[in-house]
Design a protein around this motif. Structure first.
Motif, mmCIF file in Angstrom:
data_model
loop_
_atom_site.group_PDB
_atom_site.id
_atom_site.type_symbol
_atom_site.label_atom_id
_atom_site.label_comp_id
_atom_site.label_asym_id
_atom_site.label_seq_id
_atom_site.Cartn_x
_atom_site.Cartn_y
_atom_site.Cartn_z
ATOM 1 N N ASN A 134 6.018 -7.293 4.992
ATOM 2 C CA ASN A 134 6.707 -6.033 5.270
ATOM 3 C C ASN A 134 7.448 -5.526 4.042
ATOM 4 O O ASN A 134 7.471 -4.318 3.781
ATOM 5 N N GLU A 135 8.052 -6.436 3.274
ATOM 6 C CA GLU A 135 8.751 -6.025 2.050
ATOM 7 C C GLU A 135 7.777 -5.419 1.046
ATOM 8 O O GLU A 135 8.076 -4.404 0.410
ATOM 9 N N LEU A 154 4.886 -3.976 1.700
ATOM 10 C CA LEU A 154 4.428 -2.683 2.209
ATOM 11 C C LEU A 154 5.486 -1.599 2.024
ATOM 12 O O LEU A 154 5.160 -0.458 1.673
ATOM 13 N N LYS A 155 6.749 -1.942 2.231
ATOM 14 C CA LYS A 155 7.820 -0.964 2.024
ATOM 15 C C LYS A 155 7.903 -0.546 0.562
ATOM 16 O O LYS A 155 8.043 0.637 0.243
ATOM 17 N N ALA A 156 7.799 -1.519 -0.343
ATOM 18 C CA ALA A 156 7.864 -1.209 -1.772
ATOM 19 C C ALA A 156 6.682 -0.344 -2.188
ATOM 20 O O ALA A 156 6.835 0.616 -2.960
ATOM 21 N N SER A 206 4.896 1.694 -0.278
ATOM 22 C CA SER A 206 5.002 3.047 0.275
ATOM 23 C C SER A 206 6.064 3.851 -0.470
ATOM 24 O O SER A 206 5.895 5.051 -0.690
ATOM 25 N N ALA A 207 7.144 3.208 -0.890
ATOM 26 C CA ALA A 207 8.163 3.911 -1.678
ATOM 27 C C ALA A 207 7.591 4.344 -3.021
ATOM 28 O O ALA A 207 7.864 5.451 -3.501
#
Length: 105
Positions: free
Chosen positions: A82-83, A85-87, A89-90
């Motif tokens: 999840n970390e 994927l968040k990075a 997408s940012a």
């Protein structure tokens, strides 16, 4: 915590038993017993699922079994994924927000 039940369990059981044994329409039984017909319809469907007559609904016991099978916490691998994927997408969002410049010839 679930909401309190509007109808007592004894009334629910009696209404379902009456529909299933007599074959009377749900709306008629509901009116006679002072129950909303859609509530009774749901109870009858659930009783049919519990009896194995329907396969489009979970039995009463199955939701509890599913809760026990689902882990309470995410594993470390899921957290790390999840970390990442968040990075990502940012990063993509930042790239899309940048103004584009035309190349010079």
């Amino acid at each position: 915590m679930p909401a309190p039940r509007k109808y007592p369990d004894e009334l629910r059981e009696r209404a379902v038993r009456e529909v299933r044994t007599t074959g009377r329409p749900i709306a008629h039984v509901a009116k006679d017993l002072g129950i909303h017909k859609e509530a009774l319809r749901g109870w009858v469907r659930q009783a049919e699922a519990d009896a194995g007559e329907r396969d489009d609904r979970l039995t009463t016991a199955e939701p509890e079994e599913l809760k026990q099978l689902t882990p309470l916490r995410e594993s470390g691998v899921e957290v790390r994924a999840n970390e990442i994927l968040k990075a990502a997408s940012a990063s993509f969002a930042a790239e899309l927000d940048r103004p584009r410049t035309r190349p010079t010839r």
